[in-house]
Design a protein around this motif. Structure first.
Motif, short mmCIF file in Angstrom:
data_model
loop_
_atom_site.label_atom_id
_atom_site.label_comp_id
_atom_site.label_asym_id
_atom_site.label_seq_id
_atom_site.Cartn_x
_atom_site.Cartn_y
_atom_site.Cartn_z
N GLU A 96 0.80 -1.23 0.00
CA GLU A 96 0.00 0.00 0.00
C GLU A 96 0.83 1.28 0.00
O GLU A 96 0.28 2.36 0.17
CB GLU A 96 -0.89 0.10 1.24
N THR A 97 2.14 1.21 -0.14
CA THR A 97 2.98 2.40 0.05
C THR A 97 3.67 2.89 -1.21
O THR A 97 4.58 3.71 -1.12
CB THR A 97 4.05 2.11 1.11
N GLY A 98 3.30 2.41 -2.34
CA GLY A 98 3.93 2.87 -3.57
C GLY A 98 5.37 2.42 -3.71
O GLY A 98 6.19 3.13 -4.28
N GLY A 99 5.70 1.26 -3.16
CA GLY A 99 7.04 0.70 -3.34
C GLY A 99 8.00 0.92 -2.18
O GLY A 99 9.16 0.56 -2.28
N GLN A 100 7.55 1.51 -1.09
CA GLN A 100 8.45 1.71 0.05
C GLN A 100 8.70 0.39 0.76
O GLN A 100 7.83 -0.47 0.85
CB GLN A 100 7.87 2.71 1.04
N THR A 101 9.90 0.27 1.32
CA THR A 101 10.25 -0.93 2.09
C THR A 101 9.96 -0.70 3.57
O THR A 101 9.80 0.43 4.01
CB THR A 101 11.75 -1.27 1.93
N CYS A 102 9.95 -1.79 4.32
CA CYS A 102 9.76 -1.69 5.77
C CYS A 102 10.85 -0.81 6.39
O CYS A 102 10.57 -0.03 7.30
CB CYS A 102 9.78 -3.08 6.40
N GLY A 103 12.06 -0.92 5.90
CA GLY A 103 13.16 -0.11 6.42
C GLY A 103 12.94 1.37 6.17
O GLY A 103 13.20 2.21 7.05
N GLU A 104 12.47 1.73 4.98
CA GLU A 104 12.21 3.13 4.66
C GLU A 104 11.06 3.68 5.51
O GLU A 104 11.11 4.82 5.99
CB GLU A 104 11.87 3.28 3.17
N ILE A 105 10.05 2.86 5.72
CA ILE A 105 8.92 3.29 6.53
C ILE A 105 9.36 3.47 7.98
O ILE A 105 8.98 4.44 8.64
CB ILE A 105 7.76 2.27 6.42
N GLN A 106 10.18 2.56 8.47
CA GLN A 106 10.69 2.66 9.84
C GLN A 106 11.49 3.96 10.02
O GLN A 106 11.34 4.67 11.00
CB GLN A 106 11.55 1.45 10.18
N GLN A 107 12.32 4.28 9.05
CA GLN A 107 13.12 5.50 9.10
C GLN A 107 12.21 6.74 9.06
O GLN A 107 12.42 7.70 9.78
CB GLN A 107 14.11 5.53 7.95
N SER A 108 11.19 6.70 8.24
CA SER A 108 10.25 7.81 8.14
C SER A 108 9.47 8.01 9.44
O SER A 108 9.21 9.15 9.84
CB SER A 108 9.28 7.56 6.98
N ALA A 109 9.12 6.92 10.10
CA ALA A 109 8.35 7.01 11.34
C ALA A 109 9.06 7.85 12.39
O ALA A 109 8.44 8.63 13.11
CB ALA A 109 8.08 5.60 11.89
N ALA A 110 10.37 7.74 12.45
CA ALA A 110 11.15 8.44 13.47
C ALA A 110 11.06 9.96 13.34
O ALA A 110 11.32 10.68 14.30
CB ALA A 110 12.61 8.01 13.41
N SER A 111 10.66 10.46 12.18
CA SER A 111 10.58 11.91 12.00
C SER A 111 9.16 12.45 12.18
O SER A 111 8.91 13.62 11.96
CB SER A 111 11.13 12.31 10.63
#
Length: 183
Positions: A96-111
């Motif tokens: 559902e994220t347009g190709g984002q990985t779990c790692g990218e989402i985890q990094q984004s969450a921190a901000s």
């Protein structure tokens, strides 16, 4: 004579570092390869090198420092949590994220801040990245089934043709004893 001519140009070709160099991401840069949108395709590492040649407070230094939010974002006071038990595979692409990985989402969450709309959206895809959620839920969920006879009518409940639903009532009770909130 040639050597003297070359040495005379040394200050032009090899300027000394400024007395008060432009500071940029003093706390470090998590990823030097991130491309800075407003820097003509330069990476955070290249912008860092560019900053070192300028003086704190000059116009170019101020422009460079404006890009610190891209290269070294500061963490919010109450950062958005994502997969508190850890991400099992950082490279998994979440549909559902347009190709984002779990790692990218985890990094984004921190901000992001806990409770804001983006944090809620980020947390909605945890099920794809955090296999521990199901185990935690299963460990803290109990099911109790109560059955009661319902014989106050003219149906012969002993007959194999009786409607089971007319003869018995079932009550299901789910109890969750964990501390994590599930949506």
């Amino acid at each position: 004579a040639l050597c003297n001519t070359i040495q005379a140009e040394q200050s032009t070709c090899c300027p000394s570092a400024p007395a008060d160099p432009c500071t940029f991401c003093d706390g470090g840069i998590p990823d030097l390869t991130v491309v800075v949108p407003e820097a003509g395709g330069q990476t955070c590492g290249q912008v860092l090198q560019l900053a070192a040649g300028h003086i704190n407070g000059d116009a170019l230094c101020n422009t460079i420092q404006a890009e610190q939010s891209t290269c070294c974002p500061s963490a919010p006071a109450d950062p958005c949590s994502f997969c508190e038990g850890g991400v099992y595979d950082l490279a998994v692409v979440v549909p559902e994220t347009g190709g984002q990985t779990c790692g990218e989402i985890q990094q984004s969450a921190a901000s992001h801040i806990t409770g804001d709309a983006l944090c809620n959206t980020i947390q909605s895809v945890e099920r794809n990245c955090c296999p521990n959620m199901a185990a935690e839920l299963a460990d803290n969920l109990s099911l109790r089934i109560e059955m009661a006879g319902n014989f106050g009518h003219d149906v012969d409940c002993a007959s194999h043709k009786a409607d089971w639903g007319l003869c018995y009532s079932q009550f299901f009770t789910f109890e969750y004893s964990g501390s994590k909130a599930y949506n």
